[in-house]
Design a protein around this motif. Sequence first.
Motif: not given
Ligand code: FES
Lengths: 325, 196
Positions: B69, B82-86, B88-93, B103, B105
Amino acid sequence: MRPFIFTKPATADQALIKKTNQAQFIAGGTNLLDLMKKHIALPEELLDVTNALPAAITANTKGIRIDAMVRNSAIASQAEVLSQFPLLAKAVLAGASPQIRNMASTAGNLLQRTRCPYFYDTTVPCNKRIPGTGCSAMDGDNRMSAIVGYSNQCVAVHPSDMCIALAALEANVLVTGRDKKQHSIPFKDFHRLPGTTPQLDNNLPANAVITAVEIPGNRFQKNFAYVKVRDRDSYAFALISVAAALHMEAGVISEARLASGGVAHKPWRWYKAEQFLKGKKPSAENFRQAASIAVGETKPLANNKFKTVMLQGAIETALQNCLTA
Amino acid sequence: MERKQSFSRRFFLKTTSFAGALALIPPKAKALYTELKQRLIPTKEIMPLTVTINKKAYEVKADSRTTLLDLLRENLHLTGTKKGCDHGQCGACTVHIDGQRVLSCLTLAVMTTGKNVTTIEGLADGDKLHPMQQAFIECDGFQCGYCTPGQIMSAVACVNEGHTRSVAEIKEFMSGNLCRCGAYNGIVESIQKVAI
Ligand code: FES
Ligand SMILES: Cc1cc2nc3c(=O)[nH]c(=O)nc-3n(C[C@H](O)[C@H](O)[C@H](O)COP(=O)(O)OP(=O)(O)OC[C@H]3O[C@@H](n4cnc5c(N)ncnc54)[C@H](O)[C@@H]3O)c2cc1C
Ligand code: SF4
Ligand code: FES
């Protein structure tokens, strides 16, 4: 993250030669990288085992062998697993998310660390993270914590779903030590209870590598169920999970397996309830009694009394679902 | 969209805030910090790596700690992912590695050597949007758009995997992508549209 040297051994032997307490294996990285970002794991060297270890699923007359590097998603869609060990596929699919299952390895899943929030918070005491500092969950928010098998040093629970099925199916973990000797560890002896050494999650010998998991053939192709109760429908760790498998002969239960996640520091087998079910008719009343026997073994903490009620329901539901699987 | 100014807003914010922060630190403290850092923190390990991203081969030098990421966003300026949580908890990456959704991140950049990475920037065919991108627009599959690159990468994989037989199945196999705006219904519709 602390800086580290990165190497990619080509074979399991090479990986073992390089393995020390400061040099850690990395497979999918979904747990280890997370812990490294939080400065909970501080390896000086990472050994990428994605090429060094095998990634095949092989069936033979005795059962099935799932190699260390098989990804979780591959287990859940493999034909032999689906036909002979459907409970395993169900449990794997109940875990994490499609993206994480594409990354997570079999060995890594076995060795993933607890999700106790205090273990993850480096500003508070935690005996598992730093032995001797105390347990913040004991008198803290222990809603997610154990209800059985805990000690006064740690009340954390084991987080895996796959491992609950492996416990119920009495798998064996194949490991190779630094001396190149191979051992087979029965699943019930692989993970540990916290006792006075909560920093240890399992009995994997120091610096050994997991090469595969073997599951003996069984008769649970028809009556099985995996029930997972959690805070949201998907992509959340279990509050309570139940893996159940029955074999029926002439209308009575001839063999029963019951295991739970979210209740203890290791995948937990409800042996007494299994014993009770043997020779009984598969009736709602017998299922209720079996669940009560399991619940009778538990001793909830201040904030997780709800888990006993949930466990009662989850076991009854799982056993009921076995009949319609 | 054509970009008129020679510096992007991102570049401006990055450089000015960095220069601003530096000016605030007295030189003595800076020297002490550098010395302490060298003593306490082991030296960085810089590694060469070759990755193929959106069919283009990149040869870069990166810190061994760099996640895929961060490599995409910080080193290669492919900021679509995108970086959401960094954590593994959101899937944005979410990106694809060798066709599988993962993922970025929780993936070390060095571990992608020799692999094919596809990001949201690699989906469209020139100016022609990927059917899933088009469907997201037509079905209102987003509001703020932050989770969208991850949702679309995951949605494309979800269709390829064949996990679209029912709304329940789509929801289950899209559960690794959170949307804070709650555009879930539009996302499910988009997937149904492409899956037919
Ligand atoms: S940034 Fe949230 S899962 Fe990777
Ligand atoms: C947001 C999120 C949600 C999740 N939800 C769930 C869930 O609901 N249910 C569930 O079961 N899991 C869940 N997981 C956990 C996930 O399943 C594990 O992180 C994964 O299985 C770990 O596998 P890995 O290959 O990525 O391990 P890694 O992170 O690569 O390694 C984990 C550990 O295993 C060691 N290791 C790896 N391979 C070997 C080997 N061959 N021999 C010896 N040691 C080895 C590593 O050194 C490390 O200590 C979730 C994870 C995340 C991030
Ligand atoms: S329960 Fe275990 S992991 Fe959690 S704070 Fe206590 S010692 Fe740490
Ligand atoms: S569209 Fe805003 S987070 Fe999903």
